[in-house]
Design a protein around this motif. Sequence first.
Motif, PDB file in Angstrom:
ATOM      1  N   UNK A   1     -16.030  16.632 -94.013  1.00 26.41           N
ATOM      2  CA  UNK A   1     -17.139  16.012 -94.703  1.00 26.41           C
ATOM      3  C   UNK A   1     -17.745  14.963 -93.767  1.00 26.41           C
ATOM      4  N   UNK A   2     -19.061  14.960 -93.654  1.00 27.08           N
ATOM      5  CA  UNK A   2     -19.757  13.964 -92.834  1.00 27.08           C
ATOM      6  C   UNK A   2     -20.682  13.162 -93.735  1.00 27.08           C
ATOM      7  N   UNK A   3     -20.597  11.822 -93.608  1.00 29.15           N
ATOM      8  CA  UNK A   3     -21.411  10.929 -94.418  1.00 29.15           C
ATOM      9  C   UNK A   3     -22.169  10.000 -93.485  1.00 29.15           C
ATOM     10  N   UNK A   4     -23.486   9.962 -93.616  1.00 30.54           N
ATOM     11  CA  UNK A   4     -24.307   9.090 -92.777  1.00 30.54           C
ATOM     12  C   UNK A   4     -24.738   7.852 -93.535  1.00 30.54           C
ATOM     13  N   UNK A   5     -24.647   6.710 -92.877  1.00 31.61           N
ATOM     14  CA  UNK A   5     -25.141   5.454 -93.437  1.00 31.61           C
ATOM     15  C   UNK A   5     -26.559   5.264 -92.922  1.00 31.61           C
ATOM     16  N   UNK A   6     -27.528   5.434 -93.812  1.00 28.20           N
ATOM     17  CA  UNK A   6     -28.930   5.407 -93.433  1.00 28.20           C
ATOM     18  C   UNK A   6     -29.633   4.334 -94.254  1.00 28.20           C
ATOM     19  N   UNK A  14     -24.207  -1.303 -90.124  1.00 29.41           N
ATOM     20  CA  UNK A  14     -23.131  -1.367 -89.127  1.00 29.41           C
ATOM     21  C   UNK A  14     -21.966  -2.212 -89.628  1.00 29.41           C
ATOM     22  N   UNK A  15     -22.253  -3.255 -90.376  1.00 29.05           N
ATOM     23  CA  UNK A  15     -21.185  -4.077 -90.943  1.00 29.05           C
ATOM     24  C   UNK A  15     -20.377  -3.251 -91.941  1.00 29.05           C
ATOM     25  N   UNK A  16     -21.057  -2.511 -92.818  1.00 24.31           N
ATOM     26  CA  UNK A  16     -20.370  -1.640 -93.767  1.00 24.31           C
ATOM     27  C   UNK A  16     -19.575  -0.572 -93.024  1.00 24.31           C
ATOM     28  N   UNK A  17     -20.152  -0.008 -91.975  1.00 21.29           N
ATOM     29  CA  UNK A  17     -19.459   0.997 -91.162  1.00 21.29           C
ATOM     30  C   UNK A  17     -18.156   0.430 -90.608  1.00 21.29           C
ATOM     31  N   UNK A  18     -18.205  -0.787 -90.058  1.00 21.23           N
ATOM     32  CA  UNK A  18     -16.998  -1.413 -89.500  1.00 21.23           C
ATOM     33  C   UNK A  18     -15.947  -1.667 -90.581  1.00 21.23           C
ATOM     34  N   UNK A  19     -16.379  -2.040 -91.773  1.00 19.01           N
ATOM     35  CA  UNK A  19     -15.434  -2.254 -92.877  1.00 19.01           C
ATOM     36  C   UNK A  19     -14.772  -0.932 -93.256  1.00 19.01           C
ATOM     37  N   UNK A  20     -15.565   0.135 -93.383  1.00 18.07           N
ATOM     38  CA  UNK A  20     -15.015   1.442 -93.729  1.00 18.07           C
ATOM     39  C   UNK A  20     -14.066   1.950 -92.647  1.00 18.07           C
ATOM     40  N   UNK A  43     -12.080   9.235 -90.613  1.00 25.03           N
ATOM     41  CA  UNK A  43     -11.011   8.564 -91.351  1.00 25.03           C
ATOM     42  C   UNK A  43     -10.297   9.554 -92.260  1.00 25.03           C
ATOM     43  N   UNK A  44      -8.949   9.493 -92.280  1.00 25.04           N
ATOM     44  CA  UNK A  44      -8.205  10.401 -93.156  1.00 25.04           C
ATOM     45  C   UNK A  44      -8.415  10.036 -94.625  1.00 25.04           C
ATOM     46  N   UNK A  45      -8.408  11.040 -95.476  1.00 22.59           N
ATOM     47  CA  UNK A  45      -8.524  10.829 -96.911  1.00 22.59           C
ATOM     48  C   UNK A  45      -7.102  10.772 -97.479  1.00 22.59           C
ATOM     49  N   UNK A  46      -6.720   9.643 -98.063  1.00 23.95           N
ATOM     50  CA  UNK A  46      -5.365   9.541 -98.619  1.00 23.95           C
ATOM     51  C   UNK A  46      -5.164  10.559 -99.753  1.00 23.95           C
ATOM     52  N   UNK A  66     -10.383  14.723 -93.568  1.00 28.27           N
ATOM     53  CA  UNK A  66     -11.032  13.519 -93.050  1.00 28.27           C
ATOM     54  C   UNK A  66     -12.483  13.440 -93.512  1.00 28.27           C
ATOM     55  N   UNK A  67     -12.987  12.213 -93.505  1.00 27.62           N
ATOM     56  CA  UNK A  67     -14.411  11.956 -93.709  1.00 27.62           C
ATOM     57  C   UNK A  67     -14.922  11.376 -92.405  1.00 27.62           C
ATOM     58  N   UNK A  68     -15.984  11.936 -91.857  1.00 26.58           N
ATOM     59  CA  UNK A  68     -16.623  11.384 -90.664  1.00 26.58           C
ATOM     60  C   UNK A  68     -17.753  10.462 -91.121  1.00 26.58           C
ATOM     61  N   UNK A  69     -17.561   9.147 -90.957  1.00 28.45           N
ATOM     62  CA  UNK A  69     -18.609   8.170 -91.265  1.00 28.45           C
ATOM     63  C   UNK A  69     -19.497   8.037 -90.047  1.00 28.45           C
TER      64      UNK A  69
END
Length: 89
Positions: A1-6, A14-20, A43-46, A66-69
């Motif tokens: 799964x790929x999720x883009x922060x737009x 970018x701050x949210x990206x770093x937190x995730x 990031x792995x999905x628990x 995994x989820x690719x942010x």
Amino acid sequence: VRVGLVGLPNVGKSTLFNVLAQRSLAKAENFPFCTVDPNTAPLPIPDVYLPKLGKIANSQRTVPATIDWIDVAGLVKNAHKGEGLGNRF
């Protein structure tokens, strides 16, 4: 799964990206277009059931999904016409 922060420039993508990502991968500065090239954090999905399922299936190893942010540059009005960074991502 790929999720883009737009979103718009300077709104905290970018701050949210770093937190995730749980680490500082993306440069987060207080000026527009600090992010030029997309940043990616897989990031792995628990999954509490994964070890149990692996044991039932006699798996030698288990690999979580995994989820690719993806953190992309801020979009501005008329980006589709090439203004700002356009659609370079």
